[in-house]
Design a protein around this motif. Structure first.
Motif, PDB file in Angstrom:
ATOM      1  N   ASP A  88       0.632  -1.654  -0.126  1.00 49.39           N
ATOM      2  CA  ASP A  88       0.177   0.327   0.021  1.00 49.39           C
ATOM      3  C   ASP A  88       1.189   1.246   0.291  1.00 49.39           C
ATOM      4  OD1 ASP A  88      -1.600   2.225   1.005  1.00 49.39           O
ATOM      5  OD2 ASP A  88      -3.113   0.808   1.363  1.00 49.39           O
ATOM      6  N   ASN A 105      -4.899  12.205  -1.211  1.00 54.66           N
ATOM      7  CA  ASN A 105      -6.824  12.284  -1.092  1.00 54.66           C
ATOM      8  C   ASN A 105      -6.903  13.265  -2.530  1.00 54.66           C
ATOM      9  OD1 ASN A 105      -6.728  11.012   1.480  1.00 54.66           O
ATOM     10  ND2 ASN A 105      -5.745  12.866   1.929  1.00 54.66           N
ATOM     11  N   TYR A 130       2.004  -1.440   4.126  1.00 54.91           N
ATOM     12  CA  TYR A 130       1.188  -0.747   4.356  1.00 54.91           C
ATOM     13  C   TYR A 130       2.800   0.660   5.156  1.00 54.91           C
ATOM     14  CZ  TYR A 130      -2.717  -2.746   5.209  1.00 54.91           C
ATOM     15  OH  TYR A 130      -4.025  -3.672   5.275  1.00 54.91           O
ATOM     16  N   PHE A 139      -3.206   1.290  12.403  1.00 57.56           N
ATOM     17  CA  PHE A 139      -2.929  -0.116  11.960  1.00 57.56           C
ATOM     18  C   PHE A 139      -2.748  -0.730  13.199  1.00 57.56           C
ATOM     19  CE2 PHE A 139      -1.902   2.679   8.718  1.00 57.56           C
ATOM     20  CZ  PHE A 139      -2.425   2.173   7.460  1.00 57.56           C
ATOM     21  N   VAL A 185       2.718   3.768   5.253  1.00 59.39           N
ATOM     22  CA  VAL A 185       2.089   4.934   5.568  1.00 59.39           C
ATOM     23  C   VAL A 185       3.024   6.045   6.859  1.00 59.39           C
ATOM     24  CG1 VAL A 185      -0.209   6.093   6.370  1.00 59.39           C
ATOM     25  CG2 VAL A 185       0.424   3.748   4.837  1.00 59.39           C
ATOM     26  N   HIS A 197       3.103  11.645   0.899  1.00 57.90           N
ATOM     27  CA  HIS A 197       2.413  11.214   0.196  1.00 57.90           C
ATOM     28  C   HIS A 197       3.973  11.040  -0.618  1.00 57.90           C
ATOM     29  CE1 HIS A 197      -1.748  13.266   1.906  1.00 57.90           C
ATOM     30  NE2 HIS A 197      -1.578  12.107   1.977  1.00 57.90           N
ATOM     31  N   GLY A 204      -7.535   8.143  -1.210  1.00 57.29           N
ATOM     32  CA  GLY A 204      -8.519   8.929  -0.640  1.00 57.29           C
ATOM     33  C   GLY A 204      -9.778   9.369  -1.922  1.00 57.29           C
ATOM     34  N   TYR A 242     -12.820   5.479   8.236  1.00 58.99           N
ATOM     35  CA  TYR A 242     -12.128   4.557   7.903  1.00 58.99           C
ATOM     36  C   TYR A 242     -11.146   3.424   8.464  1.00 58.99           C
ATOM     37  CZ  TYR A 242      -6.751   5.428   6.605  1.00 58.99           C
ATOM     38  OH  TYR A 242      -5.102   5.601   6.399  1.00 58.99           O
ATOM     39  N   HIS A 244      -4.126   3.823  -2.949  1.00 61.07           N
ATOM     40  CA  HIS A 244      -4.968   3.726  -1.487  1.00 61.07           C
ATOM     41  C   HIS A 244      -5.853   4.624  -2.442  1.00 61.07           C
ATOM     42  CE1 HIS A 244      -7.760   1.839   1.017  1.00 61.07           C
ATOM     43  NE2 HIS A 244      -7.058   3.175   1.657  1.00 61.07           N
ATOM     44  N   SER A 303      -1.163   6.398  -2.208  1.00 64.46           N
ATOM     45  CA  SER A 303      -2.130   7.164  -1.324  1.00 64.46           C
ATOM     46  C   SER A 303      -2.592   8.608  -1.008  1.00 64.46           C
ATOM     47  CB  SER A 303      -2.643   5.785  -0.453  1.00 64.46           C
ATOM     48  OG  SER A 303      -2.347   4.682  -0.456  1.00 64.46           O
ATOM     49  N   ASP A 324     -10.538   0.124   5.688  1.00 63.47           N
ATOM     50  CA  ASP A 324      -9.109  -0.841   6.189  1.00 63.47           C
ATOM     51  C   ASP A 324      -9.182  -2.306   5.965  1.00 63.47           C
ATOM     52  OD1 ASP A 324      -6.648   0.623   4.653  1.00 63.47           O
ATOM     53  OD2 ASP A 324      -6.167   2.546   6.628  1.00 63.47           O
ATOM     54  N   GLN A 376      -0.086   7.402  11.380  1.00 60.63           N
ATOM     55  CA  GLN A 376      -1.244   6.789  11.646  1.00 60.63           C
ATOM     56  C   GLN A 376      -1.024   5.489  12.470  1.00 60.63           C
ATOM     57  OE1 GLN A 376      -3.366   6.571   8.075  1.00 60.63           O
ATOM     58  NE2 GLN A 376      -3.161   8.277   7.605  1.00 60.63           N
TER      59      GLN A 376
HETATM   60  N1  ARG Z   1      -4.948   8.442   2.054  1.00 56.95           N
HETATM   61  C1  ARG Z   1      -4.243   8.343   3.868  1.00 56.95           C
HETATM   62  C2  ARG Z   1      -4.158   9.895   3.877  1.00 56.95           C
HETATM   63  O1  ARG Z   1      -3.839  10.432   3.072  1.00 56.95           O
HETATM   64  C3  ARG Z   1      -3.363   7.322   3.699  1.00 56.95           C
HETATM   65  C4  ARG Z   1      -4.332   5.795   2.856  1.00 56.95           C
HETATM   66  C5  ARG Z   1      -3.172   5.121   3.761  1.00 56.95           C
HETATM   67  N2  ARG Z   1      -3.933   3.330   2.952  1.00 56.95           N
HETATM   68  C6  ARG Z   1      -4.974   2.625   4.041  1.00 56.95           C
HETATM   69  N3  ARG Z   1      -4.620   1.350   3.758  1.00 56.95           N
HETATM   70  N4  ARG Z   1      -4.886   3.839   5.120  1.00 56.95           N
HETATM   71  O2  ARG Z   1      -4.311  10.141   5.166  1.00 56.95           O
END
Ligand code: ARG
Length: 561
Positions: free
Chosen positions: A110, A115, A321, A331, A323, A124, A152, A299, A150, A113, A303, A327
């Motif tokens: 992942d 938005n 992931y 997770f 990220v 990002h 947003g 959210y 992924h 991702s 997931d 976060q």
């Molecule tokens: N779009 C989300 C953000 O900008 C990140 C997504 C990450 N991937 C996931 N599977 N949650 O914070």
């Protein structure tokens, strides 16, 4: 390779089980001392002798062709016969040998991702660059990675976006600069909503219509997704990144019902302030929110559906992931709920977190106020690279393409050379320089090695490397370069184990430094056919390996800079 042969002999000598000595072998602090060192401290207890004595004794008893031993204090040092082992090392250092690391497992990554209708943030960018490097590393190691963007692309903000667009938007502006226009609309919505209280209810209504599949709402939403994605794709092209799958959050709209149903049937859902949650007290975490009090999913629910899809449909054996570290709790909660749902494969899910990146101390912010757009950062890097190149090599053909490669490479490398978890204070000024720990330094070293090879091609010698090596005076700089060239496979293994592209970036830097030292001390295009053959081979191995490591990081390697 050699280290294995030496370790096997040690196991024999010490009557150890096979494979015991290898992980104990070290590199001596000073390369002049030897090629490998074996510390004897741990043996002192069982043998009831001082480690110094043990080292001295082993130095006497160890015998292998072409390997010299010596004791230095508590260390047993091994020195290889350079002329004899060089051909084997050179063979192992070649690019393109099949890797013995991967087992073909399917790894879903992942990454990126961003938005829709919001700026592509630094987080990002880091996710894109780190994720893409991991992807290539897995591939090189013989695994089967699948990258998923992924996006947003769902949520109440689209109600606001539609409302604002209908009130003040312009198709012409949105097509021209989708993210900028979206951001302006977003800011305006919040400004005006402070005075005008019809805006929020209107936005909620639009989102309700969107969820209900209303034609106009869906058409506008699609349009926003399309134009934002077109802008992101322009960035992905410049960064040299593509995805196996682009599956936004909206893709899971019809897949969450099953998750909620299962949670309910398994008795995992509990009410809390009108919302439905899964309690995680036993794991010392706050509850994971599944349904808001108005019944909408959020959210974490998405997931959960996403993880099930990746495992059940995409066949993921490992789920990564990439990220931001902020976060982490999210997770941990999602993986804990998966465990409660009795998915034993939850243990193959990992969050690959990374730290913040600041630009000269400034945050790239997406809220009101100052916003730095990624595209501007890329353009700035390329412009700086271009002016440095103009000074350095005004004659250079296709300067624009090279500046693009160097500028973008500077940014990618400036990110990837750091341990991903730390915070980065990024200085564009430093990152584009051809000296220091930079991408351009590695690219420049690569171009330099290619230029030596181009000049050599005009008059090639006829001596083979093996023959030449036996007579070659293997000085320290030549030997160290050759040995380091052979470390690639071990570095790739380490990089994958730790999910750290920085291992590869550091290796590239090291190799570039060793090559430059070698180049400084050894004339490559000499009249001596032996010297020339060995040095040219080292140059070729370096050029190919530098190119390969830059490829893995997602950085282009121009032949000339
Ligand atoms: N779009 C989300 C953000 O900008 C990140 C997504 C990450 N991937 C996931 N599977 N949650 O914070």
């Amino acid at each position: 390779m050699m280290i294995k042969q030496i370790a096997a002999k040690l196991d024999e000598l010490l009557e150890w089980e096979d494979g015991t000595a290898e992980p104990l072998l070290e590199l001596p602090p000073d390369a002049q001392l030897g090629d490998f060192a074996f510390p004897c401290f741990s043996l002192a207890k069982t043998l009831r002798r001082a480690p110094q004595q043990i080292a001295a004794d082993l130095a006497q008893r160890f015998e292998a062709d072409g390997v010299q031993t010596s004791a230095s204090g508590p260390y047993l040092n091994f020195k290889l016969d350079r002329g004899r082992y060089a051909p084997q090392l050179a063979e192992e250092a070649k690019v393109g040998r099949p890797s013995s690391i991967g087992d073909g497992r399917r790894v879903v990554i992942d990454m990126s991702s961003p938005n829709i209708a919001k700026p592509f943030g630094v987080g990002h960018l880091r996710s894109t660059v780190i994720g893409a490097a991991l992807y290539r590393m897995y591939e090189a190691a013989g695994c089967r990675p699948i990258s998923v963007n992924h996006l947003g692309d769902w949520g109440t903000q689209f109600g606001k976006q539609i409302t604002a667009y209908k009130r003040w938007g312009s198709e012409e502006r949105l097509n021209r600069a989708p993210i900028r226009e979206s951001l302006d609309l977003y800011v305006r919505f919040h400004d005006e909503a402070e005075r005008d209280d019809t805006l929020e209810p209107e936005a909620r209504d639009w989102f309700r219509r969107l969820e209900a599949g209303d034609d106009e709402a869906v058409r506008l939403w699609r349009y926003f997704v399309e134009v934002s994605l077109a802008e992101f794709n322009r960035m992905y092209d410049r960064l040299g990144v593509s995805f196996d799958k682009v599956l936004g959050e909206s893709f899971y709209n019809d897949k969450m019902g099953a998750v909620v149903k299962e949670l309910r049937e398994k008795g995992l859902l509990e009410e809390s302030d009108g919302a439905q949650v899964v309690r995680l007290d036993d794991e010392e975490m706050p509850p994971c929110l599944i349904l808001k009090s108005d019944g909408t999913t959020i959210y974490p629910t998405r997931d959960l559906a996403t993880a099930l899809y990746r495992h059940d449909v995409l066949g993921a054996e490992e789920l990564l992931y990439v990220v931001g570290a902020e976060q982490s709790l999210h997770f941990r909660q999602v993986f804990a709920v998966l465990r409660k749902m009795e998915r034993e494969w939850a243990s193959s899910c990992s969050h690959i977190p990374f730290g913040l990146m600041k630009f000269e101390g400034k945050k790239m912010s997406t809220r009101r106020g100052k916003v730095v757009f990624l595209e501007e950062v890329l353009d700035e890097a390329v412009a700086r690279a271009s002016s440095i190149i103009e000074n350095k090599n005004p004659q250079l053909a296709n300067r624009e393409a090279v500046a693009e490669a160097v500028g973008i490479g500077a940014i990618i490398f400036g990110d990837l050379k750091n341990n991903r978890i730390g915070e980065i204070d990024f200085s564009l000024e430093e990152a584009v320089q051809f000296e220091g720990e930079t991408g351009p330094y590695v690219q420049y070293t690569h171009a330099r090695s290619r230029s030596v090879l181009r000049r050599a091609a005009e008059a090639s010698g006829a001596v083979s490397f093996a023959e030449a090596s036996a007579d070659y005076e293997w000085n320290q700089t030549s030997w160290e370069l050759l040995k380091r060239l052979g470390d690639f496979e071990a570095e790739l293994r380490r990089g994958i184990q730790r999910s750290e592209p920085s291992v590869i970036a550091r290796y590239a830097l090291d190799l570039a430094k060793l090559f430059n030292r070698f180049y400084h001390h050894n004339k490559v295009l000499t009249d001596s056919p032996n010297e020339r053959a060995v040095r040219l081979e080292l140059t070729l191995l370096t050029a190919d390996r530098l190119k390969w490591t830059l490829d893995l990081l997602g950085i282009r390697s121009p032949e000339e800079i």
